[in-house]
Design an enzyme around this catalytic site. Structure first.
Site, PDB file in Angstrom:
ATOM      1  N   ALA A   2      -4.975  36.621   7.798  1.00  0.00           N
ATOM      2  CA  ALA A   2      -5.134  38.199   7.858  1.00  0.00           C
ATOM      3  C   ALA A   2      -6.426  38.448   7.012  1.00  0.00           C
ATOM      4  O   ALA A   2      -7.200  39.438   7.425  1.00  0.00           O
ATOM      5  CB  ALA A   2      -3.930  38.897   7.313  1.00  0.00           C
ATOM      6  N   SER A  42      -9.187  36.732   6.025  1.00  0.00           N
ATOM      7  CA  SER A  42     -10.469  36.305   6.454  1.00  0.00           C
ATOM      8  C   SER A  42     -10.691  37.149   7.766  1.00  0.00           C
ATOM      9  O   SER A  42     -11.987  37.187   8.118  1.00  0.00           O
ATOM     10  CB  SER A  42     -10.430  34.653   6.269  1.00  0.00           C
ATOM     11  OG  SER A  42      -9.654  34.371   7.431  1.00  0.00           O
ATOM     12  N   ASN A  86       1.687  44.135   6.358  1.00  0.00           N
ATOM     13  CA  ASN A  86       1.664  42.800   7.206  1.00  0.00           C
ATOM     14  C   ASN A  86       3.085  42.195   6.670  1.00  0.00           C
ATOM     15  O   ASN A  86       2.903  40.883   6.485  1.00  0.00           O
ATOM     16  CB  ASN A  86       0.423  41.969   6.712  1.00  0.00           C
ATOM     17  CG  ASN A  86      -0.556  41.820   7.752  1.00  0.00           C
ATOM     18  OD1 ASN A  86      -0.245  42.176   8.970  1.00  0.00           O
ATOM     19  ND2 ASN A  86      -1.751  41.665   7.343  1.00  0.00           N
ATOM     20  N   GLY A 111      -4.633  44.256  14.137  1.00  0.00           N
ATOM     21  CA  GLY A 111      -4.643  45.072  12.909  1.00  0.00           C
ATOM     22  C   GLY A 111      -5.629  44.585  11.831  1.00  0.00           C
ATOM     23  O   GLY A 111      -6.004  45.418  11.454  1.00  0.00           O
ATOM     24  N   ASP A 112      -5.899  43.346  11.677  1.00  0.00           N
ATOM     25  CA  ASP A 112      -6.991  43.063  10.865  1.00  0.00           C
ATOM     26  C   ASP A 112      -8.398  43.608  11.306  1.00  0.00           C
ATOM     27  O   ASP A 112      -9.233  44.178  10.432  1.00  0.00           O
ATOM     28  CB  ASP A 112      -7.014  41.515  10.842  1.00  0.00           C
ATOM     29  CG  ASP A 112      -5.741  40.925  10.446  1.00  0.00           C
ATOM     30  OD1 ASP A 112      -5.030  41.372   9.486  1.00  0.00           O
ATOM     31  OD2 ASP A 112      -5.384  39.929  10.943  1.00  0.00           O
TER      32      ASP A 112
END
Lengths: 318, 318, 318, 318, 318, 318
Positions: free
Chosen positions: B35, B37, B168, B260-261
């Site tokens: 997530a 990175s 998350n 999402g990231d």
């Protein structure tokens, strides 16, 4: 009726394409690999009714292992573990030409098999099976696997099975001293020992030539048969005082991993099919040579191919 | 001068080809995924000088992660661990259409990062960096990662950095209760919260609409900014009492993992480039939409592409 | 103890990559495919001890078929034929989007199975098996397969097994008239009929709605159960005068081939696991929907996945 | 104006990747392969206007063969057969290193060509063509192909063409005795014979060295030219009492299939381009050596490359 | 602090799979390749802080080059050019076994770098860097690159850097005479010369053995160090009158391209790490040998692997 | 006898796999692509004897283009250029779902064709050919191609051929003004104009609906036939005052590139086969729809498939 029962860990083997490195690859080939299941697959393909006992996570990854072994006709006796709390052992294999060489990264700690107990395995089959085989890798994995190895060897002996063991020393799993202690504890339960010459020297502190090593081990531990393998220099077998020598069959190597297991598979298969030790050594060497021409850990061969190598021959028939 | 620092675990992501299952595949695609990175890569690609802190085994597998992140311009601050005693976390990803759905198998226990301590990381860079970002996955990994997360958030705060956090929630790592407790312990150190609506309800026990959730969280924990994401229904941001709404940009999805990231990356990148919250929400949504069209966890996009999505447009120019 | 025995031809299925045409492709994907073995694989994967009877050339190609079926847990009862004088049936499959459509080229003439006789097959297993299944493809292959189909149905009946039959009309193998005559000769030995609505109309000359077709067939041929499938419009089952309706579960289709066989597999598996007809229809529809998301003829699914579809649900759990 | 006309069967050649076995592969490489079209392709690539006559099913598979040959510049004279009642011959090729060796499975029975008649082929082109070539495979396929071979050889002779024939004995198609009878019936119509030394001994019962074989055959059947090939030991040609010897050029072999056809192609191309027998032998050997470095049946080479091999040379020019 | 700065062109390298030809391939492998960046990557991987200067089109293709170099830890100082008016140089590489041989097609005319000027490059880094390296390819590309090469060598000298140069004569770019003139104009600015023996003879008109060539060049142009490489015959280095000889390490070659650059990388890296000339020659030869086992231009190796080759050793450790 | 002659550039088209980006891909698919050869291939496949004129480097890359076109039955009239001083035009194609979209990078400057002259081309064939086709891309490439286009159109007219022209405006090659000027200079030599509606508006400054555009162009430039295409909205044709309308056939798009060329191919093929304008529009739309289901620039279709689309129908026949 199962003729050969094996016990040990099978991992997911992940390897990059030819000429590519693990550090840069985008693609990994996935295959099943483990010394004892390699033997079971080889033997099953050579006409023996073979089984493999182990413990796996109850997940697509665990089922993948069983699927691949089953596709070659191996019966599987698996204790299925909770996939949330156990894992499948994996190993990364990078083939490399000289001087780089082939390298292996194990990622097998805490695999499901490390918690196996004898009670989880369907040992009832021992009543009618003929041979049991495992290797020196299995007792190195955990206390539980060491105990289970001992218990299975004992149970196999009580059921009248012939028990074979391949030293298969793995320096990434334990020290030579720890291995030696564990091996010697098991030797009383073993009828047929496969000893790579290098392991015999490094771990068992044997000296002298292969034939001396064989005689020494047979004498000290009362093995019925000792097979010492010397890589490119061939193998010798000692049984009832008689020595049999077997050179290697030359092979164009695509994948050397699993060669030793193919050797064992060929030997055990021929013995179970009624061959004597000299016949078995020939099959062992031929199966090992054929294995080297095929990618993956497994000896994807047929009895006819093994016979053809033993008989010489070759050429494209068309 | 690094503008954004992230901290978290990056795994080797292994996935079979389209339409193939993990249980039967012979081929796995290997990519880096994690997530934090993912956020760093997305931000770096969008013009921000971004760094990622973590701990990896000093092996080809660990170096593989660094290589892939570095190729997108991310600076890496890695504590290298003994590869004989630690491992690289991996995850198996199987894409599946409905009704099968995409599934994930984590194999991340005992990854090198689970032993990380703040002292191992090059936090000196905090002196001049502007933002710090991590997610609710990191404190779930181990006691050490939880402590290090707390320590880094504190240190970032002391250095005057703006700190963001994406809930998350991962049900495979911990219970909602454990997550809530850990989250709330961290909330005092967080300036900008990204809260998936579902996580806010399941883990934080929030009720009501997204806007009510945002107001409630902002009020209770004194966040400067709260962004609540609702998947296909878009996102809202609350900052200084002002609410901003952002619908999603429609996308043909090749790979939803990392969406999402990518959203967070777009948001932070635009903020760091001087955009206001409404601008940042637009970039967030556009980056997320573009990400869905690309295979892998990473938002392999450019600022020009993000701008083009924000501006509408399209068609092949040739 | 084998619960389900199937009989029929399995071919090597050769298909080019997505978007590529047979005429220009350099690469073909090779898989096993055949209506009855598709059913056996689906049932075995859903927890049923399933077997498949057939005849194959004793060659790598023939063994390939057995390997793939065995990998899914199917027992195989194969009569091995001389590879110099027989061949393996193959079929070329080209997937194509609309308006091109998917196309099939059969190359199955003179396959080994066309010479099969009942005496070659291990029908002793009938003594303890519960169900026998075959399809309307098998009697179309040759005189020998037609006779063997009749003989096996009779033997299965005498052994007290429940016998099911899927019309599976193939216009490339025979005319509707020839098929009708052959079908009707077999109907006296069949307890459960799977009738695609289109086949019922085209081949059996039935008129009216699916329900009328079911009633008519049940009345005329005294089937215990009739299942009529209508593609996207769902299926109905008629048993002991009671009608059960089942809509389809929507699916993102990767490969539609084998959907009907997956339906049958789901139905038979649930019945063998003790489900009633309504339960079986649900499993049938769910297995069919899952199958469509996977490449190849086979329903590579698990009971848990089928249950999840039946229960609704979905989403990535991680 | 077509210079060289060939006649024979071309099959779809299916082979697994390097190191993989037919029994386990999921992927097959598809290529066109057939002795006479291999010669036509080689000759066309070496600057000769070459044609190939055959019969194929009017299907994507049949068109695939024509496409691949045409891509190398070969003109095709094909009789298109009903795809519902005929098939395309296929062959499965598994490359294997020693001691496994390369193996071939033919699946060519009842291929469309087996029903060919002379009337179906565009023999009008013979009026202006210079050479006709076929091999001992063609008359082995069926009565029709044997008759058509005879008829075409006669017609070519009547048109004043030089007619060449490569024994190409295939033990999987007929016995040595049947082959010998058929060959000898054709020899009266042949001007140039290519005789693999092994075939000359096994099938034609010749004894003695290659040179003796050549003299004996030339004397008995009145061939204008006899070329005897001895694999690694090179080739000899006898023409008008003069003997020419040609050693092989060493090659790193990627794919040995088609080497003999490349030899013939090189020989015929050079003759058609005006070279004498010694020149032609050099081109033959050079084309054969180059062929071995390329995957597939076809000699994908250029005249410049052949010349470079003949002249020695080498090294990367950049 | 950057230790090594390189300058030159990096191209997109496109190559077909093993055994396939450019003329028929459907698939090309894409990698970055260029003599100077090959050196930078090798040096960076061997522990040196290395940079590469160049000019690229500001497009996905240009960014692709930077990504690949950066993934190995190389710093990039790129002047980004308008992608509408410039292009990325490419080269097509076809690997072929003997007698076909490997061949190269350059498509590098008008690449972005051909318009580079010294002012576009971040030469400020020279203040603190230790070594500068370029090759004889760079001045051959255009007037601008020739001028920039001269300017950078001068600037590097003024900054006190040690400057190395590899002749790397490319006959497809210029004549020996033009190359010689350009080289000699640069020699006054060079401290360390890498001279392939063949280039020294062909281009610089040197005669005699390698050692004589080295002495002659050192004497005439006052190089601090001259390294003459002779392919399979090893290399010699001359420094301060002392001669060092280094044989090659044998290697199984997967890809020979980049071997010379790997040699230079190993040499420079060891020198920068404090090794003397003899040590550096060992590293050079070991890095070159390892490179040959890996696909692509780049020496994807580690210092530990280079040491292992220098120390002998080998075998799979597991 | 060639029925259709085309003239234009064909490039090597390089594209990454689905979901992959040019910036990160390691693999590129290589195919031939060019508007005029796309038309020739489509027409040849639809039963027309079609030829393509161009100029290519005499290298494996140039031959690759010819091979691919020839495999579909196209005759090629190529002027072979020195590969050391010319190059093959290439284009990089990245397919992307919305909102990313498909993107194209041209690398076609200085391609061999840019130096073509009419004298180099085998225009003797014009004596007996029926139609000539080229597009607005060709005159945009260079002064030479513009002059050659004019000369060929004139020569075709003098030979009594019907001449068609597709505007195919490419904004990356020239400005709308330059294009308009060039187009209008050619219009006097054109009988049949294909005008994408967007190009008609942007480049030719036309206003109003498609039908008005068609009438206006026909009136002003005295075209025999004008076809205006409007993408998803279908096409209209105006001939001798009569208007024909054709909606699109819906298609599942795998690759949209080449759709317009497939439309032209279908139109011209049907006209050459004797169809009227309405028939030709149907074939045009059907060929275009089928093309979208196939990867690559080329319409790999058959007349039977086109007819099937025109007739409706579909479903898997097996």
């Amino acid at each position: 009726m199962t003729a050969l029962v094996t016990f040990g860990e099978t991992m997911l083997r992940l390897s990059p394409p030819h000429g590519e490195r693990l550090e840069t690859t985008r693609e990994l080939e996935a295959r099943a690999g483990g010394a004892e299941s390699n033997v079971a697959v080889g033997a099953a393909r050579l006409g023996v009714d073979a089984a493999w006992f182990s413990k796996l996570p109850d997940s697509p990854l665990g089922r993948r292992i069983v699927s691949e072994l089953r596709s070659h006709g191996v019966r599987t006796g698996v204790s299925w573990a909770d996939p949330e709390t156990t894992r499948l052992g994996t190993y990364y294999l990078e083939h490399g030409g000289e001087p780089r060489g082939t390298s292996v990264i194990y990622d097998r700690a805490d695999a499901a098999i490390t918690t196996v107990t004898p009670a989880e395995l369907p040992t009832g089959v021992f009543e009618t099976a003929e041979r049991f085989h495992t290797t020196g890798i299995t007792p190195a994995l955990s206390e539980s696997t060491a105990e289970t190895t001992r218990a299975l060897l004992r149970a196999a002996g009580e059921a009248g099975m012939s028990r074979s063991f391949d030293l298969n020393y793995r320096s990434k799993l334990w020290s030579p001293e720890a291995a030696r202690e564990a091996y010697e504890e098991l030797f009383g339960e073993i009828d047929l020992l496969f000893a790579p010459y290098r392991d015999a020297r490094t771990v068992l502190d044997r000296e002298g030539k292969a034939i001396e090593v064989a005689h020494g081990l047979a004498a000290e531990f009362d093995f019925e048969t000792v097979v010492v393998t010397r890589g490119e220099k061939g193998a010798i077998a000692l049984r009832e005082g008689e020595v049999h020598r077997q050179p290697v069959f030359e092979a164009e190597t695509v994948d050397a991993i699993g060669t030793g297991d193919a050797f064992v598979a060929g030997f055990l298969a021929k013995r179970l099919r009624g061959g004597d030790v000299a016949d078995a050594l020939e099959w062992a060497a031929a199966t090992a040579a054929l294995k080297r021409t095929v990618g993956g850990d497994l000896a994807v061969v047929t009895p006819e191919e093994v016979e053809a190598v033993v008989d010489g021959g070759g050429g494209i028939d068309r």
